[in-house]
Design a protein around this motif. Structure first.
Motif, PDB file in Angstrom:
ATOM      1  N   VAL A 144       0.839  -1.272  -0.114  1.00 45.51           N
ATOM      2  CA  VAL A 144       0.142  -0.032   0.011  1.00 45.51           C
ATOM      3  C   VAL A 144       1.026   1.223  -0.001  1.00 45.51           C
ATOM      4  N   ARG A 177       1.006   5.833  -0.546  1.00 45.60           N
ATOM      5  CA  ARG A 177       0.366   6.972  -0.812  1.00 45.60           C
ATOM      6  C   ARG A 177       1.154   7.720  -1.735  1.00 45.60           C
ATOM      7  N   TYR A 232      -4.380   7.375  -1.245  1.00 42.04           N
ATOM      8  CA  TYR A 232      -3.659   6.031  -1.039  1.00 42.04           C
ATOM      9  C   TYR A 232      -4.063   4.940  -2.172  1.00 42.04           C
ATOM     10  N   ASP A 233      -3.175   4.025  -2.424  1.00 44.30           N
ATOM     11  CA  ASP A 233      -3.620   3.025  -3.631  1.00 44.30           C
ATOM     12  C   ASP A 233      -2.904   1.774  -2.965  1.00 44.30           C
ATOM     13  N   LEU A 267      -9.743   1.402   4.682  1.00 47.81           N
ATOM     14  CA  LEU A 267     -10.733   1.747   3.493  1.00 47.81           C
ATOM     15  C   LEU A 267     -11.731   3.042   3.827  1.00 47.81           C
ATOM     16  N   TRP A 279      -8.718   6.413   5.085  1.00 50.41           N
ATOM     17  CA  TRP A 279      -7.979   6.939   4.178  1.00 50.41           C
ATOM     18  C   TRP A 279      -8.672   7.407   2.866  1.00 50.41           C
ATOM     19  N   TRP A 310      -8.788   6.949  -0.815  1.00 51.58           N
ATOM     20  CA  TRP A 310      -8.265   6.096  -1.796  1.00 51.58           C
ATOM     21  C   TRP A 310      -8.315   6.478  -3.237  1.00 51.58           C
ATOM     22  N   MET A 344      -9.951   1.607  -6.109  1.00 48.61           N
ATOM     23  CA  MET A 344     -10.989   1.174  -5.421  1.00 48.61           C
ATOM     24  C   MET A 344     -11.878   0.266  -6.097  1.00 48.61           C
TER      25      MET A 344
END
Length: 171
Positions: free
Chosen positions: A49, A51, A63-64, A148, A151, A153, A158
């Motif tokens: 994960v 940012r 975020y991803d 989820l 943050w 995303w 998503m």
């Protein structure tokens, strides 16, 4: 060459190439192109994960849970998946990412791209690109699920994550 100058294949609703355009122009004009999403997990099954940096062209500072990016003009999805995974994780020698499925992302506001989703195991020490990744960690999936709602995303990630969860349930 800047990211905005990178040449992309422009595709139709069936993912057929209909032209080419610089990335910045494709984004500004809402031209449909191709992207790859790679979920990277370590040997313990934790998800990479990160940012995104505030300088990213799309979805800055969000975020991803995927690494990836655009598919260059003339590049295959598979080639882009390996290139993007190694670039964003800052490694070389990754196994070839495993293709899972493809979908059309369209947010209804001019952001649309064909998206191929992959998975890869990364047991190598990562060193993400500082100009792309502001923060990173490998997180257990239950922690990702908790985050989820906490943050902000990337919306395409998503969408890919929800589709990946549904894909796993069908298998």
């Amino acid at each position: 060459m800047s990211a905005a100058d990178e040449i992309l294949d422009i595709v139709d609703e069936n993912d057929n190439v209909i032209g080419q355009s610089p990335r910045g122009e494709a984004y500004a004009e809402g031209l449909r192109h191709r992207c790859v999403f790679i979920q990277a997990r370590d040997g313990e099954g934790r998800i990479f994960v990160h940012r995104r940096t505030p300088t990213k062209l799309v979805f800055p500072s969000l975020y991803d849970m995927f690494v990836g990016g655009v598919v260059g003009a003339g590049e295959s999805y598979d080639e882009a998946a390996l290139r993007e995974a190694e670039e964003e994780l800052g490694v070389s020698g990754l196994p070839r990412p495993e293709y899972l499925f493809k979908f059309l992302y369209d947010d209804g506001a001019g952001r649309t791209w064909w998206s191929s989703v992959y998975k890869v195991r990364c047991d190598l020490p990562v060193s993400p690109q500082a100009d792309e990744v502001a923060w990173h960690d490998f997180l257990p999936e239950d922690e990702v699920l908790r985050r989820l709602t906490e943050w902000e995303w990337v919306p395409d990630g998503m969408d890919a994550y929800e589709r990946l969860r549904a894909y796993r349930l069908r298998r």
